[in-house]
Structures are given as structure tokens and as C-alpha cells.
Design a protein around this motif. Structure first.
Motif: not given
Length: 667
Positions: A573-584, A589-595, A615-624
Motif C-alpha cells: 500500500a502507498v504511504v505518504a509523508f508530506v510537509i505543508l507549506r507554511g502559508d498553505a 485544517l484537521p489532518a484527516d481533511e488534509v489527507a 497520508i501523514l503530515v510531518v514537520p520534517e523528513l528524515p534526511k542525511t
């Protein structure tokens, strides 16, 4: 079926939605003024295709200085083990430094260094010649000879490039280990290469504070017996440093006091120049071996033509660390061989504020910028006000490297950073290829957002199916290279069988390193990412890259990462992690509505089969620290496994936030 990959003979229909990316308004012809004066011309392709080995031999003679001219070009008599220009001799450091000084260009700036705290250094080619000579003499005094290996574990400071060139000057292959790697990773690389000396620093600066490096070297060397006789330490931060008498030596004690006169050692074209270990896998590290003549030829050719370099006037900046192949080919070697003036920056793009990169471009009048899609998307997330506060009018060519760039980030990069005038060269290549393989050419190519486009002159790349047939336009398959190229890896250090098994066993006589791609209706190539990043959802093979691009095309989304998670019903199954624009608007909105809205957006852009399960709204993604998203950690979280090794992350705490969010009810 859209997104099916690899394809069978029955799956050649054009993919729905792709035409939106390729509409006329999303094609950008080369600027007329650039086209009129570009280094590359369209006839390069025909010239190279007529006889690729002869084409590369001409580039080698034109772009490099040989102490012993070669008479043989490619030897492919024992595939997959190639040699290029094998009876010639040259020296990489001489080609990168001395010959420019001898040509009267000693006063040309080679490196503008900008430290994160704001300290600066300027090194001309004459300065660089003296510094590299001192370092070469010091390494020799420490017992390093031609053929000995030197491990380099340094921050992004001039001494990193100086050390690499000093090693090349005496014919000692270097093994650069990225400064963000752990002591365990460093130890395994020192052990495998049998390094004689480690060059490091007390530390470097990152996000406004000194970060120690020498303790990791001490910990690595305490893990067991090694061949290391000395540790050469640059004083960068002045922090307290543990010391092992008889082993550890300060750079300023042995390099700064050494003679600045040194004669480069000529080596055979096939002499090892460096070993660079690939990361992110378990088990024994994989040491990619590159040699001298062919590697320098392709690094110089691609740097000159892909970036349309004018060494007399351009200021070039590649943001990569020398711990990665991009920093080898397009910081330490390609630019210097071509006599370029370049910028080297030590720190992060958001220190002391998010305008740091743009202030550097304004300060040094950078004209060519080469960076990664992850960095571009981060800058998008921060907002246009940061680049808008600086004069970026000097930029004339923009480059992208490291992973496929989604079309929306491409458009933002061109518009906001390039002022709708600078062409983008979206480059595909790998540690193993040594240099750029697929890319637009400024002044020649009509570019398309998100497409790497066509193989460079002299490169035989294709997209094939399971039966090794070249797929027709509008279809997808495996990205392969069907003929040898000068900067190709010569093997895996100490393990020729692994080299054959890893790269040449999937398709007989054809190089395949694991990337998928598709051709559009024009035959241009679009990268789909690693085969491992292709998901099988109810029998449909979907590219994570395409779903990420669909998500980022939504006005709310600044960045996205997609993984496949095990699912009892659909297989994956597709699982997505997203960061929203600060001014979006969606940020309130509630997370379930965004998703829900984002899931619907993906379904419309690609098709219902591609809708993320979650779809999970996160503040950051794991990056090297180099900016790459570590999707394997996201897979661990999505499948509720113990998260694997996160030591190379810039901030490991983001995994706790992501795990907590995924435990919430599914949207």
C-alpha cells in the motif's frame, strides 16, 4: 495501465497525465543569447555516435595534459573490465593546478571559501599549487607512497580539496568518508581500503556551532588493529582534542612548514585515483574504484559542456560535500581541471538564516549553481521571500543532481532562482558512473520540467524491458548503459566477483545499477528512481517518484516522500509523508481533511490505484546531512518495525515525531 513498470509488450500505451507535463507551455527552448555562444553544439551527438571511443580519445587529448601521450583508447577485450588510454601517463593534480599556473593563470581565483561562521579565504591557482605541494611533501614524510591509500574525514573546508589533490599528486588513492558518518562506518572503510594515514580535523561548524570530528577517528581506530600509522589533524574550530602521541600530528606542524616545491608523480591512466564507498546498505561497504585518465576526461568534458562553463568569467558553485561523488567530480576535479573559479561553503543553507545561500550567490556573483532537489524543495518550503531579498541576476545556468526532481520544484527553481532565464540541467549519474551520463545541454536542448532528457554525446544509455529490448516511446523499463564509458568504475575494491554480480549479471553484457526510467513520446528519458522504490499495489507497479511529484504539485505541499508498506489485501500500500507549506490554507485544517484532499488529488493526477492508503503530515523528513531522504527509515515506520540505523541523519529526532504521527488513526 498507468504507472505499470517494467512493461510487457502489451503495456505500451502512453501514460495518462503525462501529457500535462509535456504541454507546449512546459517546454523551454534554450535562450537565444546562450545558444549563440554555447560550448556544446548539436553536432556533438552525431560525431560521438559515429565512433564513441574515438570521440572520447579526442576529448582526452584536448582537455588533459599527458606526460606520456596514449596511443590506445578503449580496450573492451575482457568485459566487464574496461581500460581507457592505458599506455598513457598523466597526473591529476598537475592537470587541476600546475598547468594553469604554467599557462600564466596563477592569479586566477580557484576557490572562494565561505565558512559557516562567516570567515572567508581566497585561493588562487598559484596559492593552490603551493598548498597542494606542501601537503604532498607532508604526506610523503609521513610514509605515504605511490599506491598507498589515504582516508580523508574532513568538513567542507579547502583542506579537503587540498588533501585530495595532494594524494593524487603522489599517486596515493584517496578514500573520502563523509564527515556525517559514524565511527563504525569510518572504521569499516579504513579497514577495507587498508589506509595508511587518516586526514581529519578537530571539527567543523554546523548550524552555528562547532561539531567535533576527531573523536570519531579515535573511536574508529580503537575498534581493532588497522594499517593506520598517522592521523593528520587540521585545526578548524579550536576545541579541545584528545591526542595520541606518536600517531597524531597537527596539519600546521607538518604541512604549513613543508616545502612548497613538489614535482607531480606521473601515473598510468589506469592507476587508481580514488575509492569511494557507497552508503545506506548493510554488510561490507562497497568500495567503488575510479582510475585516473578516463575519469578525468569525462569529468572535465561534462563539467565544461553540461554547465556551459566559461572559465574566464563564470563563478561556479556546487553545493555538494566532497564526501559524495558529486563533490569529487564537480568540486575537486572537473572544475579545477577546467580552470574554473568556484565557491566552497562549509555549512547549512539556513545558518544564520534561510537566506544564506542566496547571500553567497549575491556576494560572489555566482553564475552556475549545482544542487539537489531536496535542497530546492526545502527552499520552496521556506518561501520566496528569502531569495527575493537578494540579487540573483548573475545566475545563468542551474543544475540538479542526486535524485529525480519533480516538475513543480523544477518550475520553482527556474522561476524563483533563475528568474525564468537560466536553463536547468537535470543530471542523471551515479557514484559508479563517475560523471554525468544523461542531461540537457544548455544552448542545445529544449528542456522539460522533470526530465533528464537524453544521453550525453558519447554515452550509450537506453531503457529496456525484461528481454533486453529497447522499449518504444511512451513506455517504461530498466535504465541501462550498453557500451563502456571513460569514467566508469573499474570494479569494487578488492572484490571483482562482486563487481560482476552487482552491475553486470541482470542483463548479460549490459550495465544495470538498479534505476527505472520511462521514455516519453519524444523519446526523452524520465527517471523513476530505484527499482527498490517501485511498489506493487494489487499487481500494478507504481513509482514512488511519480506519486511524490503528484503530491508536490498540490499548492499545499512543500515536500513529500512515499514508500510502500506491506498490506494483506493489496500486497503493498502507498504511504505518504508530506510537509505543508507554511502559508498553505491546509495548514489550519484537521489532518484527516488534509489527507482526504491530497488523496483525491493523487487519484486525479495519476489514477485511483495510486491513492495513498495513508497520508501523514510531518514537520520534517528524515534526511542525511547531504540532504537525501532516507526512505528505508520511513518504510520501517510504515510497517511498524524497529527503525534501523539512523546515525547518518542530520536530525534523528524527526523519526520520533513521524512514528508518533503514524500511530494516529488512518485518514
Amino acid at each position: 495501465m498507468y504507472g505499470e513498470w517494467p512493461v510487457t509488450e502489451q503495456q505500451h500505451a502512453p501514460e495518462p497525465g503525462l501529457e500535462n507535463l509535456l504541454s507546449e507551455e512546459r517546454r523551454f527552448p534554450p535562450p537565444p543569447d546562450l545558444a549563440a555562444h554555447a560550448n556544446a553544439t548539436s553536432d556533438l551527438y552525431a560525431w560521438a555516435n559515429a565512433d564513441r571511443p574515438a570521440f572520447w580519445a579526442e576529448q582526452a587529448r584536448t582537455l588533459l595534459t599527458w606526460s606520456t601521450p596514449f596511443s590506445t583508447g578503449l580496450d573492451w577485450s575482457n568485459p566487464p573490465f574496461a581500460t581507457w588510454f592505458a599506455d598513457g601517463e598523466l597526473n591529476a593534480a598537475y592537470n587541476a593546478v600546475d598547468r594553469h599556473v604554467e599557462a600564466g593563470l596563477g592569479d586566477r581565483v580557484a576557490i572562494h571559501f565561505e565558512g559557516e561562521p562567516g570567515d572567508t579565504r581566497t585561493l588562487t591557482y598559484a596559492d593552490l599549487q603551493r598548498e597542494v605541494s606542501r601537503a604532498a611533501n607532508a604526506l610523503t614524510a609521513l610514509g605515504v607512497g605511490t599506491g598507498d591509500r589515504v582516508a580523508v574525514y574532513l568538513p567542507m573546508i579547502p583542506e579537503a580539496v587540498i588533501t585530495m589533490l595532494a594524494c593524487a599528486r603522489i599517486g596515493a588513492p584517496h578514500s573520502v568518508v563523509f564527515g556525517g558518518f559514524s565511527a563504525e562506518a569510518l572504521y569499516s572503510r579504513i579497514l577495507d581500503a587498508e589506509a595508511k594515514v587518516v586526514v581529519t580535523a578537530d571539527g567543523g561548524y554546523r548550524r552555528g556551532a562547532p561539531a567535533a570530528l576527531k573523536p570519531a577517528v579515535d573511536e574508529a581506530l580503537a575498534k581493532g588493529p588497522t594499517t593506520v600509522g598517522h592521523v593528520l589533524v587540521v585545526r578548524r574550530t579550536g576545541q579541545d582534542t584528545a591526542w595520541t602521541q606518536g600517531r597524531d600530528v597537527w596539519w600546521h606542524d607538518v604541512v604549513d612548514t613543508a616545502s612548497d616545491q613538489h614535482t607531480p608523480v606521473p601515473v598510468n591512466a589506469e592507476h587508481p585515483l580514488f575509492i569511494l564507498y557507497t552508503s545506506g546498505t548493510t554488510g561490507k561497504p562497497k568500495g567503488i574504484l575510479h582510475t585516473t585518465g578516463g575519469y578525468l576526461t569525462q569529468a572535465a568534458f561534462t563539467h565544461l559542456n553540461v554547465f556551459d562553463l566559461k572559465p574566464e568569467t563564470d563563478v561556479y558553485w556546487c553545493t555538494a560535500d566532497v564526501g559524495w561523488i558529486t563533490g569529487h567530480s564537480y568540486v575537486a576535479y572537473g572544475p579545477l581541471v577546467n580552470g574554473a573559479t568556484q565557491v566552497i561553503y562549509e555549512g547549512t543553507p539556513d545558518t544564520p538564516d534561510r537566506g544564506r545561500w542566496w547571500s553567497i550567490i549575491e556576494k560572489y556573483k555566482v553564475s552556475i549553481l549545482y544542487t539537489a532537489p531536496t535542497a530546492i524543495r526545502s527552499c520552496m518550503k521556506w518561501g520566496e521571500q528569502w531569495p527575493a531579498a537578494h540579487d540573483l541576476s548573475s545566475l545563468r545556468v542551474l543544475g540538479s543532481v542526486g535524485e529525480p526532481i519533480n516538475p513543480e520544484a523544477w518550475i520553482w527553481y527556474r522561476s524563483t532562482i533563475g528568474g525564468d532565464r537560466a536553463p536547468i540541467v537535470d543530471t542523471w549519474w551515479q557514484t559508479e558512473t563517475g560523471a554525468i551520463m544523461i542531461s540537457p545541454l544548455p544552448g542545445v536542448t529544449t528542456t522539460k520540467p522533470g526530465s533528464a532528457q537524453v544521453p550525453l554525446p558519447g554515452i550509450a544509455a537506453d531503457v529496456i524491458d525484461d528481454e533486453t529490448h529497447s522499449v518504444p516511446n511512451g513506455s517504461g523499463g530498466y535504465l541501462v548503459i550498453t557500451e563502456p564509458w571513460p569514467s566508469m568504475l573499474r570494479g569494487i575494491w578488492g572484490d571483482p566477483d562482486r563487481y560482476v554480480d552487482t552491475y553486470w549479471s541482470r542483463f548479460k553484457g549490459i550495465y544495470f545499477a538498479g534505476d527505472g526510467a520511462k521514455k516519453d513520446e519524444d523519446g526523452d528519458i524520465w527517471l523513476l528512481g530505484r527499482v527498490d522504490d517501485v511498489m506493487n499495489v494489487s499487481g500494478h507497479r507504481l513509482s514512488t517518484t511519480e506519486i511524490e511529484s503528484a503530491l508536490v504539485s498540490h499548492e499545499w505541499v512543500a515536500e513529500a516522500a512515499v514508500v510502500g508498506a506491506s498490506d494483506e489485501t493489496t500486497g503493498q500500500a502507498v504511504v505518504a509523508f508530506v510537509i505543508l507549506r507554511g502559508d498553505a490554507a491546509g495548514a489550519a485544517l484537521p489532518a484527516d481533511e488534509v489527507a482526504a484532499q491530497l488523496r483525491a488529488h493523487v487519484a486525479k493526477a495519476i489514477g485511483p490505484i495510486a491513492k495513498p492508503r495513508q497520508i501523514l503530515v510531518v514537520p520534517e523528513l528524515p534526511k542525511t546531512r547531504s540532504g537525501k531522504i532516507m526512505r528505508r527509515l520511513l518504510r520501517d515506520v510504515a510497517e511498524h518495525r524497529v527503525v534501523g540505523d539512523a546515525t547518518t541523519l542530520a536530525d534523528s529526532s524527526v523519526m520520533d515525531l513521524i512514528a508518533a504521527g503514524l500511530a494516529a488513526p488512518k485518514a
